[in-house]
Scaffold this motif. Sequence first.
Motif, PDB file in Angstrom:
ATOM      1  N   ALA A  32      67.338  74.669  33.534  1.00  0.00           N
ATOM      2  CA  ALA A  32      66.408  75.723  33.944  1.00  0.00           C
ATOM      3  C   ALA A  32      65.959  76.546  32.731  1.00  0.00           C
ATOM      4  N   VAL A  33      66.885  76.893  31.843  1.00  0.00           N
ATOM      5  CA  VAL A  33      66.530  77.647  30.639  1.00  0.00           C
ATOM      6  C   VAL A  33      65.593  76.828  29.760  1.00  0.00           C
ATOM      7  N   PHE A  34      65.881  75.546  29.622  1.00  0.00           N
ATOM      8  CA  PHE A  34      65.034  74.642  28.846  1.00  0.00           C
ATOM      9  C   PHE A  34      63.620  74.615  29.423  1.00  0.00           C
ATOM     10  N   ALA A  35      63.513  74.504  30.741  1.00  0.00           N
ATOM     11  CA  ALA A  35      62.208  74.467  31.404  1.00  0.00           C
ATOM     12  C   ALA A  35      61.464  75.788  31.236  1.00  0.00           C
ATOM     13  N   VAL A  36      62.177  76.908  31.357  1.00  0.00           N
ATOM     14  CA  VAL A  36      61.533  78.221  31.220  1.00  0.00           C
ATOM     15  C   VAL A  36      61.019  78.411  29.789  1.00  0.00           C
ATOM     16  N   ILE A  37      61.814  78.013  28.805  1.00  0.00           N
ATOM     17  CA  ILE A  37      61.367  78.117  27.409  1.00  0.00           C
ATOM     18  C   ILE A  37      60.126  77.254  27.195  1.00  0.00           C
ATOM     19  N   GLY A  38      60.119  76.054  27.766  1.00  0.00           N
ATOM     20  CA  GLY A  38      58.950  75.180  27.644  1.00  0.00           C
ATOM     21  C   GLY A  38      57.719  75.788  28.286  1.00  0.00           C
ATOM     22  N   LEU A  39      57.872  76.332  29.485  1.00  0.00           N
ATOM     23  CA  LEU A  39      56.730  76.937  30.169  1.00  0.00           C
ATOM     24  C   LEU A  39      56.194  78.146  29.410  1.00  0.00           C
ATOM     25  N   ILE A  40      57.098  78.956  28.898  1.00  0.00           N
ATOM     26  CA  ILE A  40      56.670  80.123  28.109  1.00  0.00           C
ATOM     27  C   ILE A  40      55.946  79.660  26.841  1.00  0.00           C
ATOM     28  N   SER A  41      56.488  78.636  26.184  1.00  0.00           N
ATOM     29  CA  SER A  41      55.875  78.135  24.952  1.00  0.00           C
ATOM     30  C   SER A  41      54.468  77.622  25.191  1.00  0.00           C
ATOM     31  N   PHE A  42      54.302  76.846  26.256  1.00  0.00           N
ATOM     32  CA  PHE A  42      53.011  76.212  26.493  1.00  0.00           C
ATOM     33  C   PHE A  42      51.987  77.134  27.132  1.00  0.00           C
ATOM     34  N   TYR A  43      52.440  78.039  27.989  1.00  0.00           N
ATOM     35  CA  TYR A  43      51.461  78.827  28.733  1.00  0.00           C
ATOM     36  C   TYR A  43      51.313  80.267  28.261  1.00  0.00           C
ATOM     37  N   ALA A  44      52.330  80.834  27.645  1.00  0.00           N
ATOM     38  CA  ALA A  44      52.236  82.234  27.239  1.00  0.00           C
ATOM     39  C   ALA A  44      52.021  82.389  25.727  1.00  0.00           C
ATOM     40  N   LEU A  45      52.649  81.533  24.935  1.00  0.00           N
ATOM     41  CA  LEU A  45      52.600  81.727  23.484  1.00  0.00           C
ATOM     42  C   LEU A  45      51.582  80.844  22.764  1.00  0.00           C
ATOM     43  N   ALA A  46      51.168  79.757  23.390  1.00  0.00           N
ATOM     44  CA  ALA A  46      50.261  78.820  22.724  1.00  0.00           C
ATOM     45  C   ALA A  46      48.842  79.386  22.691  1.00  0.00           C
ATOM     46  N   ASP A  47      48.159  79.090  21.597  1.00  0.00           N
ATOM     47  CA  ASP A  47      46.791  79.550  21.402  1.00  0.00           C
ATOM     48  C   ASP A  47      45.871  78.327  21.380  1.00  0.00           C
ATOM     49  N   GLY A  48      44.749  78.422  22.028  1.00  0.00           N
ATOM     50  CA  GLY A  48      43.818  77.304  22.105  1.00  0.00           C
ATOM     51  C   GLY A  48      42.758  77.299  21.034  1.00  0.00           C
ATOM     52  N   THR A  49      42.922  78.082  19.998  1.00  0.00           N
ATOM     53  CA  THR A  49      41.912  78.177  18.949  1.00  0.00           C
ATOM     54  C   THR A  49      41.843  76.874  18.165  1.00  0.00           C
ATOM     55  N   VAL A  50      40.649  76.345  18.025  1.00  0.00           N
ATOM     56  CA  VAL A  50      40.430  75.140  17.224  1.00  0.00           C
ATOM     57  C   VAL A  50      40.094  75.585  15.808  1.00  0.00           C
ATOM     58  N   LEU A  51      40.898  75.154  14.868  1.00  0.00           N
ATOM     59  CA  LEU A  51      40.707  75.583  13.480  1.00  0.00           C
ATOM     60  C   LEU A  51      39.447  74.972  12.883  1.00  0.00           C
ATOM     61  N   SER A  52      38.848  75.700  11.987  1.00  0.00           N
ATOM     62  CA  SER A  52      37.622  75.220  11.340  1.00  0.00           C
ATOM     63  C   SER A  52      37.902  74.009  10.455  1.00  0.00           C
ATOM     64  N   ALA A  53      39.142  73.854  10.004  1.00  0.00           N
ATOM     65  CA  ALA A  53      39.484  72.689   9.178  1.00  0.00           C
ATOM     66  C   ALA A  53      39.317  71.400   9.979  1.00  0.00           C
ATOM     67  N   GLY A  58      49.872  73.329  19.943  1.00  0.00           N
ATOM     68  CA  GLY A  58      50.486  74.590  19.539  1.00  0.00           C
ATOM     69  C   GLY A  58      51.705  74.922  20.384  1.00  0.00           C
ATOM     70  N   GLY A  59      51.606  74.681  21.682  1.00  0.00           N
ATOM     71  CA  GLY A  59      52.753  74.922  22.560  1.00  0.00           C
ATOM     72  C   GLY A  59      53.931  74.039  22.203  1.00  0.00           C
ATOM     73  N   GLY A  60      53.646  72.780  21.846  1.00  0.00           N
ATOM     74  CA  GLY A  60      54.717  71.872  21.437  1.00  0.00           C
ATOM     75  C   GLY A  60      55.401  72.331  20.164  1.00  0.00           C
ATOM     76  N   VAL A  61      54.613  72.787  19.207  1.00  0.00           N
ATOM     77  CA  VAL A  61      55.182  73.277  17.941  1.00  0.00           C
ATOM     78  C   VAL A  61      56.028  74.526  18.196  1.00  0.00           C
ATOM     79  N   ILE A  62      55.516  75.445  18.996  1.00  0.00           N
ATOM     80  CA  ILE A  62      56.262  76.667  19.317  1.00  0.00           C
ATOM     81  C   ILE A  62      57.558  76.323  20.045  1.00  0.00           C
ATOM     82  N   PHE A  63      57.495  75.372  20.966  1.00  0.00           N
ATOM     83  CA  PHE A  63      58.672  74.932  21.714  1.00  0.00           C
ATOM     84  C   PHE A  63      59.740  74.389  20.766  1.00  0.00           C
ATOM     85  N   VAL A  64      59.324  73.570  19.819  1.00  0.00           N
ATOM     86  CA  VAL A  64      60.273  73.010  18.843  1.00  0.00           C
ATOM     87  C   VAL A  64      60.857  74.117  17.972  1.00  0.00           C
TER      88      VAL A  64
END
Length: 155
Positions: free
Chosen positions: A90-111, A128-134
């Motif tokens: 449950a903690v693993f799932a909550v951290i994943g959900l927070i990473s993907f939905y609350a902390l991830a940013d959808g900004t596409v870099l100009s690079a 971004g959510g995957g990187v934050i999760f890791v």
Amino acid sequence: MKSQGLKIGLAVLRTLIIAIGSILLIMIAGASVAEETYVEGMANYGGLLDGVYNLMVGALVLCAAAAIIFGLVYFFGNIKNRMGSLIGFAVFAVIGLISFYALADGTVLSAYESSGIEVTEGESSFAGGGVIFVYILGGIALLSIIWAEVSRFFK
């Protein structure tokens, strides 16, 4: 008595899968010749190859179903002893959900845009959510290692 019937049934199923696979492979080997094109090979024994493929997929599905069913029966058979695992999941799932939905940013870099790579906002957010999760899991792992080493000194 119940497990004996299951054991016999699984042995019969295993033998049947081996027999069908062996027959199909012998038929394929008998129908093939040394110098044939792909089209000739598919015309000669393409249906047999489909049979082997379907047999393998069927065996894979049966094995996966057995693993999942037996795992769930074992896990939920004694749920009180598995509470730590459930809490960890449950903690693993909550951290994943927070990473993907609350902390991830959808900004596409100009690079990305300047290099010609087409990245959508959703793909950027997912990456971004995957990187934050890791990063979060790595930090938790690091803290748990430090905690284990420090607490060892006080024992």
